[in-house]
Design a protein around this motif. Structure first.
Motif, PDB file in Angstrom:
ATOM      1  N   TYR A  13       0.813  -1.209   0.000  1.00 46.51           N
ATOM      2  CA  TYR A  13       0.000   0.000   0.000  1.00 46.51           C
ATOM      3  C   TYR A  13       0.852   1.267   0.000  1.00 46.51           C
ATOM      4  O   TYR A  13       1.303   1.741   1.040  1.00 46.51           O
ATOM      5  CB  TYR A  13      -0.963   0.028   1.185  1.00 46.51           C
ATOM      6  CG  TYR A  13      -1.833   1.268   1.133  1.00 46.51           C
ATOM      7  CD1 TYR A  13      -2.784   1.402   0.118  1.00 46.51           C
ATOM      8  CD2 TYR A  13      -1.647   2.324   2.013  1.00 46.51           C
ATOM      9  CE1 TYR A  13      -3.547   2.548   0.010  1.00 46.51           C
ATOM     10  CE2 TYR A  13      -2.420   3.470   1.914  1.00 46.51           C
ATOM     11  CZ  TYR A  13      -3.365   3.580   0.911  1.00 46.51           C
ATOM     12  OH  TYR A  13      -4.112   4.711   0.798  1.00 46.51           O
ATOM     13  N   ASN A  14       1.087   1.775  -1.193  1.00 46.48           N
ATOM     14  CA  ASN A  14       1.603   3.127  -1.369  1.00 46.48           C
ATOM     15  C   ASN A  14       1.067   3.607  -2.712  1.00 46.48           C
ATOM     16  O   ASN A  14       1.630   3.278  -3.758  1.00 46.48           O
ATOM     17  CB  ASN A  14       3.130   3.171  -1.352  1.00 46.48           C
ATOM     18  CG  ASN A  14       3.657   4.599  -1.420  1.00 46.48           C
ATOM     19  OD1 ASN A  14       2.964   5.488  -1.913  1.00 46.48           O
ATOM     20  ND2 ASN A  14       4.864   4.816  -0.929  1.00 46.48           N
ATOM     21  N   PRO A  15      -0.032   4.364  -2.702  1.00 44.36           N
ATOM     22  CA  PRO A  15      -0.659   4.768  -3.962  1.00 44.36           C
ATOM     23  C   PRO A  15       0.178   5.759  -4.763  1.00 44.36           C
ATOM     24  O   PRO A  15      -0.193   6.121  -5.881  1.00 44.36           O
ATOM     25  CB  PRO A  15      -1.979   5.409  -3.498  1.00 44.36           C
ATOM     26  CG  PRO A  15      -1.702   5.866  -2.108  1.00 44.36           C
ATOM     27  CD  PRO A  15      -0.755   4.869  -1.520  1.00 44.36           C
ATOM     28  N   HIS A  16       1.306   6.210  -4.196  1.00 39.12           N
ATOM     29  CA  HIS A  16       2.154   7.198  -4.872  1.00 39.12           C
ATOM     30  C   HIS A  16       3.411   6.580  -5.478  1.00 39.12           C
ATOM     31  O   HIS A  16       4.284   7.292  -5.952  1.00 39.12           O
ATOM     32  CB  HIS A  16       2.567   8.292  -3.892  1.00 39.12           C
ATOM     33  CG  HIS A  16       1.416   8.883  -3.142  1.00 39.12           C
ATOM     34  ND1 HIS A  16       0.386   9.555  -3.769  1.00 39.12           N
ATOM     35  CD2 HIS A  16       1.097   8.894  -1.818  1.00 39.12           C
ATOM     36  CE1 HIS A  16      -0.500   9.957  -2.874  1.00 39.12           C
ATOM     37  NE2 HIS A  16      -0.094   9.562  -1.692  1.00 39.12           N
ATOM     38  N   MET A  17       3.497   5.255  -5.472  1.00 38.95           N
ATOM     39  CA  MET A  17       4.710   4.575  -5.909  1.00 38.95           C
ATOM     40  C   MET A  17       4.387   3.506  -6.939  1.00 38.95           C
ATOM     41  O   MET A  17       3.354   2.853  -6.869  1.00 38.95           O
ATOM     42  CB  MET A  17       5.391   3.914  -4.703  1.00 38.95           C
ATOM     43  CG  MET A  17       6.812   3.469  -4.948  1.00 38.95           C
ATOM     44  SD  MET A  17       8.010   4.680  -4.374  1.00 38.95           S
ATOM     45  CE  MET A  17       7.965   4.380  -2.603  1.00 38.95           C
ATOM     46  N   ASN A  18       5.276   3.343  -7.919  1.00 46.07           N
ATOM     47  CA  ASN A  18       5.215   2.213  -8.834  1.00 46.07           C
ATOM     48  C   ASN A  18       6.429   1.327  -8.591  1.00 46.07           C
ATOM     49  O   ASN A  18       7.445   1.774  -8.036  1.00 46.07           O
ATOM     50  CB  ASN A  18       5.215   2.683 -10.291  1.00 46.07           C
ATOM     51  CG  ASN A  18       3.916   3.355 -10.682  1.00 46.07           C
ATOM     52  OD1 ASN A  18       2.842   2.970 -10.222  1.00 46.07           O
ATOM     53  ND2 ASN A  18       4.003   4.367 -11.535  1.00 46.07           N
ATOM     54  N   ARG A  19       6.335   0.082  -9.030  1.00 44.61           N
ATOM     55  CA  ARG A  19       7.442  -0.862  -8.867  1.00 44.61           C
ATOM     56  C   ARG A  19       7.832  -1.429 -10.228  1.00 44.61           C
ATOM     57  O   ARG A  19       6.994  -1.961 -10.957  1.00 44.61           O
ATOM     58  CB  ARG A  19       7.047  -1.993  -7.922  1.00 44.61           C
ATOM     59  CG  ARG A  19       8.105  -3.085  -7.758  1.00 44.61           C
ATOM     60  CD  ARG A  19       7.837  -3.926  -6.529  1.00 44.61           C
ATOM     61  NE  ARG A  19       8.047  -3.139  -5.310  1.00 44.61           N
ATOM     62  CZ  ARG A  19       7.766  -3.579  -4.080  1.00 44.61           C
ATOM     63  NH1 ARG A  19       7.261  -4.783  -3.910  1.00 44.61           N
ATOM     64  NH2 ARG A  19       7.978  -2.803  -3.033  1.00 44.61           N
ATOM     65  N   GLY A  20       9.115  -1.285 -10.557  1.00 46.80           N
ATOM     66  CA  GLY A  20       9.653  -1.864 -11.781  1.00 46.80           C
ATOM     67  C   GLY A  20      10.474  -3.097 -11.459  1.00 46.80           C
ATOM     68  O   GLY A  20      11.224  -3.106 -10.482  1.00 46.80           O
ATOM     69  N   TYR A  21      10.310  -4.141 -12.275  1.00 46.84           N
ATOM     70  CA  TYR A  21      11.104  -5.361 -12.149  1.00 46.84           C
ATOM     71  C   TYR A  21      11.960  -5.491 -13.410  1.00 46.84           C
ATOM     72  O   TYR A  21      11.408  -5.635 -14.508  1.00 46.84           O
ATOM     73  CB  TYR A  21      10.223  -6.600 -12.077  1.00 46.84           C
ATOM     74  CG  TYR A  21       9.279  -6.708 -10.921  1.00 46.84           C
ATOM     75  CD1 TYR A  21       9.648  -7.346  -9.742  1.00 46.84           C
ATOM     76  CD2 TYR A  21       7.973  -6.223 -11.022  1.00 46.84           C
ATOM     77  CE1 TYR A  21       8.752  -7.493  -8.691  1.00 46.84           C
ATOM     78  CE2 TYR A  21       7.070  -6.363  -9.979  1.00 46.84           C
ATOM     79  CZ  TYR A  21       7.479  -7.001  -8.816  1.00 46.84           C
ATOM     80  OH  TYR A  21       6.583  -7.147  -7.787  1.00 46.84           O
ATOM     81  N   LEU A  22      13.271  -5.470 -13.253  1.00 45.93           N
ATOM     82  CA  LEU A  22      14.161  -5.698 -14.381  1.00 45.93           C
ATOM     83  C   LEU A  22      14.616  -7.158 -14.339  1.00 45.93           C
ATOM     84  O   LEU A  22      15.300  -7.580 -13.394  1.00 45.93           O
ATOM     85  CB  LEU A  22      15.371  -4.768 -14.300  1.00 45.93           C
ATOM     86  CG  LEU A  22      16.425  -4.917 -15.397  1.00 45.93           C
ATOM     87  CD1 LEU A  22      15.818  -4.677 -16.786  1.00 45.93           C
ATOM     88  CD2 LEU A  22      17.591  -3.961 -15.156  1.00 45.93           C
ATOM     89  N   GLY A  23      14.217  -7.937 -15.342  1.00 44.42           N
ATOM     90  CA  GLY A  23      14.552  -9.351 -15.353  1.00 44.42           C
ATOM     91  C   GLY A  23      16.051  -9.571 -15.506  1.00 44.42           C
ATOM     92  O   GLY A  23      16.664  -9.068 -16.453  1.00 44.42           O
ATOM     93  N   LEU A  24      16.643 -10.317 -14.581  1.00 38.17           N
ATOM     94  CA  LEU A  24      18.072 -10.640 -14.638  1.00 38.17           C
ATOM     95  C   LEU A  24      18.302 -12.120 -14.925  1.00 38.17           C
ATOM     96  O   LEU A  24      19.054 -12.478 -15.818  1.00 38.17           O
ATOM     97  CB  LEU A  24      18.759 -10.246 -13.320  1.00 38.17           C
ATOM     98  CG  LEU A  24      18.685  -8.779 -12.915  1.00 38.17           C
ATOM     99  CD1 LEU A  24      19.418  -8.559 -11.586  1.00 38.17           C
ATOM    100  CD2 LEU A  24      19.261  -7.865 -13.992  1.00 38.17           C
ATOM    101  N   ILE A  25      17.653 -12.978 -14.143  1.00 39.81           N
ATOM    102  CA  ILE A  25      17.756 -14.426 -14.339  1.00 39.81           C
ATOM    103  C   ILE A  25      16.336 -14.979 -14.293  1.00 39.81           C
ATOM    104  O   ILE A  25      15.718 -15.024 -13.218  1.00 39.81           O
ATOM    105  CB  ILE A  25      18.627 -15.088 -13.253  1.00 39.81           C
ATOM    106  CG1 ILE A  25      20.030 -14.477 -13.239  1.00 39.81           C
ATOM    107  CG2 ILE A  25      18.694 -16.596 -13.465  1.00 39.81           C
ATOM    108  CD1 ILE A  25      20.858 -14.872 -12.029  1.00 39.81           C
ATOM    109  N   VAL A  26      15.815 -15.351 -15.439  1.00 39.82           N
ATOM    110  CA  VAL A  26      14.417 -15.796 -15.525  1.00 39.82           C
ATOM    111  C   VAL A  26      14.368 -17.150 -16.222  1.00 39.82           C
ATOM    112  O   VAL A  26      14.594 -17.242 -17.429  1.00 39.82           O
ATOM    113  CB  VAL A  26      13.549 -14.781 -16.289  1.00 39.82           C
ATOM    114  CG1 VAL A  26      12.087 -15.247 -16.299  1.00 39.82           C
ATOM    115  CG2 VAL A  26      13.660 -13.389 -15.667  1.00 39.82           C
TER     116      VAL A  26
END
Length: 265
Positions: A146-159
Motif C-alpha cells: 500500500y503506497n498509492p504514490h509509488m510504482n514498482r519496476g522489475y528488471l529481469g536478470l535471471i528468468v
C-alpha cells in the motif's frame, strides 16, 4: 501478453528506467559475481543487513524468497542504517553501516553509479533498489503493497523458462530477461515460481512522476516511520498495510480465492 492498463504500466513512459535497462547485463554480472565470490561471512552479513525483511507477506508452503539491496527511501544502505540508527543482533549501528558500505563498494559499483546518476537527473525519483530472488516452488499469498504514490519496476536478470509469473487483478504476467515489468502494487497481486530454478530480478520502486513531490515525500516518511517502528529490518519496504482486504478479493473477481487464503492464514 496482457495489454497495458491502470496496474500494468508501459515501461516506455518512464525514461529514467532506460539507464538500468541499458546496463542490465552488467547489473546481472555484479549479482552473479557476488553470489559466486562472496564468502560465507559476506553472505551472512548481506542477508542480515542489506535484506528488506517482511513479517506480513505470507507464502503458501515452505518455499521462500530472498532479497537484499543497496538503496532504501532514496538513501544508500549505509546512510539508511545510520539515519534510522538500526541495531542488529550481531552488529551495532556503526559496524553494520560500515559493513554495508564495504559490500556495496566491493560488489555493486556499477549499479550504485547508475542509481546515483538517475537520481541526480530525476531529482531522487528512485526510492528502493534491491535484488529479489524467488526460489523454486514459491507461491506468495494475495497481498497489496500500500503506497498509492509509488510504482514498482522489475528488471529481469535471471528468468528460467516455465511457469514463473505475477498474477495481478485479472492478468498473469511473465518476466523477461533484460526487460522491465512495471506495476502499480497498490492493486492486489500474488507472484509464484513453479519452476525448478531461481528467478532473480532487480526491483526498483519509484515515485509516480506526475504527482506533487512534497506530498509523495510526506506520505513516504509517515509510512516508513510506522513500518520501521514495527519492524526495523523491513527497511521501510514492507508493513502491516500490505494485506489484501476481503473487498479486494471481491472487487477484482478473486472471490474464489478468499476461503482458501483464509484457511492458509
Amino acid at each position: 501478453m496482457s495489454s497495458f492498463n491502470e496496474y500494468h504500466l508501459n515501461p516506455e513512459q518512464f525514461p529514467f528506467l532506460k539507464s538500468f535497462q541499458a546496463s542490465w547485463q552488467e547489473i546481472r554480472d555484479e549479482f552473479t559475481g557476488f553470489m559466486k565470490q562472496a564468502s560465507d561471512q559476506e553472505l551472512k552479513i548481506t542477508y542480515d543487513i542489506l535484506g528488506p525483511k517482511s513479517k506480513t507477506i505470507k507464502t503458501k508452503g515452505n518455499s521462500k524468497y530472498s532479497a537484499f539491496g543497496i538503496l532504501f527511501q532514496g538513501l544508500f544502505i549505509e546512510e539508511y542504517i545510520q539515519l534510522h540508527q538500526i541495531r542488529y543482533p550481531d552488529y551495532d549501528t556503526d559496524e553494520a553501516s560500515a559493513k554495508a558500505l564495504a559490500l556495496r563498494q566491493k560488489y555493486f559499483p556499477h549499479l550504485a553509479k547508475v542509481i546515483e546518476q538517475v537520481n541526480i537527473d530525476f531529482e531522487d525519483l528512485i526510492r528502493n533498489v534491491y535484488f529479489g530472488t524467488f526460489h523454486p516452488g514459491l507461491d506468495i499469498k494475495l497481498h497489496v503493497n500500500y503506497n498509492p504514490h509509488m510504482n514498482r519496476g522489475y528488471l529481469g536478470l535471471i528468468v528460467p523458462e516455465g511457469d514463473v509469473a505475477m498474477k495481478i487483478c485479472h492478468d498473469k504476467l511473465y518476466w523477461q530477461e533484460g526487460k522491465f515489468m512495471v506495476l502499480d502494487h497498490s492493486y492486489p497481486h500474488c507472484p509464484h515460481n513453479y519452476t525448478n530454478y531461481d528467478r532473480t530480478v532487480l526491483v526498483i520502486d519509484f515515485f509516480k512522476p506526475d504527482e506533487p513531490r512534497e506530498q509523495l515525500r510526506r506520505f513516504e516518511q509517515e509510512q516508513v516511520r510506522e513500518r520501521m517502528q514495527d519492524n526495523p529490518y523491513s527497511l521501510g519496504v514492507f508493513g502491516k498495510s500490505d494485506r489484501a482486504l476481503e473487498e479486494d478479493f471481491i472487487k477484482y473477481g478473486l472471490a474464489h480465492q478468499l476461503e482458501w487464503d483464509k484457511a492458509l492464514s
